[in-house]
Design an enzyme around this catalytic site. Structure first.
Site, PDB file in Angstrom:
ATOM      1  N   GLN A   1       0.845  -1.191   0.000  1.00 36.13           N
ATOM      2  CA  GLN A   1       0.000   0.000   0.000  1.00 36.13           C
ATOM      3  C   GLN A   1       0.881   1.241   0.000  1.00 36.13           C
ATOM      4  OE1 GLN A   1      -0.325   2.149   2.857  1.00 36.13           O
ATOM      5  NE2 GLN A   1      -2.110   3.363   2.268  1.00 36.13           N
ATOM      6  N   SER A   2       0.435   2.289  -0.688  1.00 33.02           N
ATOM      7  CA  SER A   2       1.164   3.557  -0.800  1.00 33.02           C
ATOM      8  C   SER A   2       2.501   3.293  -1.496  1.00 33.02           C
ATOM      9  CB  SER A   2       1.323   4.185   0.588  1.00 33.02           C
ATOM     10  OG  SER A   2       1.701   5.529   0.502  1.00 33.02           O
ATOM     11  N   SER A   3       3.629   3.643  -0.874  1.00 34.38           N
ATOM     12  CA  SER A   3       4.900   3.350  -1.543  1.00 34.38           C
ATOM     13  C   SER A   3       5.121   1.849  -1.673  1.00 34.38           C
ATOM     14  CB  SER A   3       6.071   4.000  -0.792  1.00 34.38           C
ATOM     15  OG  SER A   3       6.127   3.561   0.542  1.00 34.38           O
TER      16      SER A   3
ATOM     17  N   GLY B   1       2.718  -0.076  -2.683  1.00 35.05           N
ATOM     18  CA  GLY B   1       2.065  -0.303  -3.971  1.00 35.05           C
ATOM     19  C   GLY B   1       2.945   0.107  -5.128  1.00 35.05           C
TER      20      GLY B   1
ATOM     21  N   GLN C   1      -2.204  -1.170  -3.659  1.00 34.19           N
ATOM     22  CA  GLN C   1      -3.223  -0.425  -2.917  1.00 34.19           C
ATOM     23  C   GLN C   1      -2.779   1.031  -2.785  1.00 34.19           C
ATOM     24  OE1 GLN C   1      -3.201  -4.291  -0.137  1.00 34.19           O
ATOM     25  NE2 GLN C   1      -4.311  -2.590   0.803  1.00 34.19           N
TER      26      GLN C   1
END
Length: 563
Positions: A214-216, A218, A242
């Protein structure tokens, strides 16, 4: 004396019984034994080293695999060190920081054998490439593993460490010459290769590995898909991104600017931070000095990519070209993917005092200074003020929410459409989702990271001590569906499983007649939605994603957004 002997015998017997009860894995081919722990109803193996110390002469260099001698016994009952990073006040003194941090943790159902061949889910943590580690209780997948067992599709979970900040994303000409940029992405790759080569001993199937983040995290999954321009075999089969898959700014100067500031702060500038002399100086520093220089020069805020200043580099090797170019030329691993965003993903990064179109334009210009005024004006026309609500109680204007939606689509939403379309053209299925529920409702909406408590079925880990947040029955029900859908995707390449407690009707996004489908996860209207369905009950259709993302993903905008 007899009483003393009896007590000692009892202690020794108890100690032996405890040791005997600990889970153990024997890799017969390599003659390596791992001893783990029972935790929360699963078996865990902690701190397993996959890469050698990255400090000293190895600093910034690609990681080197750890190969234990035959006959080794690995005590996997304690966490390994975390990679150098800025710690929150509550974590200082509790976590061991070291450049010898390339280790991973494994969680699996109880009573497994090497013959079970379970699907494997590998977490790549987020944190803006600035913070993060595999000890974080928010990434503990104990409940996810147990949910997968209850769902009849059990999985094994792996969580890795990788280098962060200047340690993982140092970017100079000297490093590029020795092919040492993107060290963090290479750490991730080495961990995945360890999983491919070793997970069978733990009962995992190396041919059913899903990476997710998720975020970085992702973005990291996206970079692993693009690695080497798709020319090398990949040590995984599926990916879940994500709240990001690519990131604006990768071809900009955020990281080179950060590198110059760190080098200067560390007194290693010799006229040119790109020089071999500057690199040699940085490698001679102790860990604490280099970390202190990085912390002192770290820049956050919208005008510094909301803190994402340490980014992957187009190094001509791991990333042979700009991510957008690799996608457009379909130079990537065509694996099955799931990509999504939260409904109000970036709202908390938007200035609450924005009340006019000028304020919207100024915010976008601050975040992406290379986007032309002409294109900012086009964005304003594509997102008219009257299509957004206002919240007078919270003091948030229509233009505040308008800014948040433009920002969300630029950073989180439109890039999955870009990647998914090209992946589908290569025969790889893509599944899109929009997360629409949170354990912490507010005027800001369903925020960045709102999906994580549900995916890990770990709601309590995301509630700060003393917080008034109280998850509802609906939240717990959603956590069952979400966690089981993620693990089902890892097991079957599809997130829905008829007859099981997963998301219902979550189908691939590109199917027929040029339609694009997005699954709305959670909220009052959970289910599959067509982006062109403008009916009264459509959650996605009213967002005009086809038209808006077509502009944001245009070659001119991609060039100006620098990815």
């Amino acid at each position: 004396m007899a009483k003393y002997d009896f007590v000692m015998l009892w202690i020794l017997t108890l100690t032996a019984a405890i040791a005997a009860a600990r889970p153990m894995v024997v890799d017969k081919g390599r003659q390596i034994t791992y001893t783990g722990l029972d935790r929360n109803g699963i078996e865990v193996f902690l701190g397993i080293p996959f890469g050698h110390d990255t400090g000293g002469k190895n600093r910034f260099k690609p990681p080197v695999a750890v190969v234990p001698p035959r006959g080794s016994h690995i005590n996997a009952t304690v966490y390994g060190p975390i990679c150098p990073q800025e710690l929150r006040a509550g974590s200082r003194g509790k976590l061991v920081i070291s450049e010898n941090c390339l280790n991973l943790n494994i969680g699996r159902p109880k009573n497994m054998t090497s013959h079970d061949k379970l699907a494997v889910m590998v977490t790549i943590y987020g944190g803006g490439y600035w913070v993060g580690h595999n000890q974080d209780p928010r990434w503990h997948a104990d409940n996810m593993v147990k949910e997968s067992v209850a769902n009849g599709r059990p999985i094994i979970h792996v969580a890795m460490n990788y280098r962060l900040g200047v340690f993982g994303f140092a970017q100079t000409t000297a490093l590029r010459t020795e092919r040492s940029e993107n060290a963090a992405l290479r750490d991730q790759r080495l961990a995945l290769e360890w999983v491919r080569d070793n997970i069978a001993a733990f009962g995992g199937d190396p041919k059913r590995v899903t990476i997710f983040g998720q975020s970085s995290g992702g973005v990291s999954v996206g970079m692993q898909m693009l690695a080497y321009g798709g020319k090398q075999p990949v040590p995984y089969q599926q990916g879940i991104c994500q709240s990001q898959v690519l990131e604006p700014g990768i071809t900009g100067n955020f990281t080179s600017t950060a590198m110059e500031l760190v080098t200067d702060k560390a007194n290693c500038t010799s006229g040119d931070f790109n020089s071999e002399a500057a690199l040699a100086c940085l490698r001679e520093l102790d860990t604490e000095t280099l970390l202190a220089a990085a912390i002192a020069t770290y820049q956050n805020g919208v005008d510094h990519n909301i803190g994402d200043i340490w980014l992957p580099s187009v190094d001509g090797d791991f990333l042979p070209d700009a991510p957008s170019v690799l996608v457009a030329q379909r130079r990537f691993a065509p694996v099955t993917s799931m990509m999504g965003w939260c409904e109000d993903d970036v709202t908390r990064f938007v200035y609450p005092n924005i009340t006019t179109s000028k304020g919207v334009a100024d915010f976008i210009a601050s975040y992406a200074p290379n986007v032309s005024r002409k294109n900012i004006d086009t964005l304003l026309k594509l997102y008219p003020t009257d299509e957004f609500p206002e919240n007078k109680t919270a003091g948030l204007s229509r233009d505040f929410y308008r800014t948040a939606r433009i920002f969300r689509d630029i950073v989180m939403t439109c890039e999955p459409f870009l990647v998914g379309e090209h992946a589908a053209a290569e025969g790889a299925d893509a599944y899109f989702f929009s997360w629409n529920q949170t354990i912490a409702p507010s005027a800001l909406g369903v925020l960045h990271g709102a999906d994580l408590p549900y995916v890990y079925a770990n709601l309590s880990a995301y509630i700060p001590p003393g917080s008034p947040i109280r998850p509802t029955a609906s939240d717990y029900e959603l956590s069952h569906r979400a966690s089981r859908s993620w693990s089902t995707f890892g097991s079957t390449k599809e997130p829905s499983l008829p007859g099981h407690n997963t998301f219902k009707g979550f189908r691939k996004s590109f199917s027929k007649h040029n339609e694009i489908l997005v699954f709305v996860a959670g909220g009052p209207n959970e289910g599959l939605s067509n982006i062109d369905d403008h009916g009264p009950h459509s959650v996605i259709g009213g967002q005009k994603l086809r038209e808006r993302c077509a502009f944001i993903n245009s070659p001119e905008m991609i060039h100006e957004l620098r990815f």
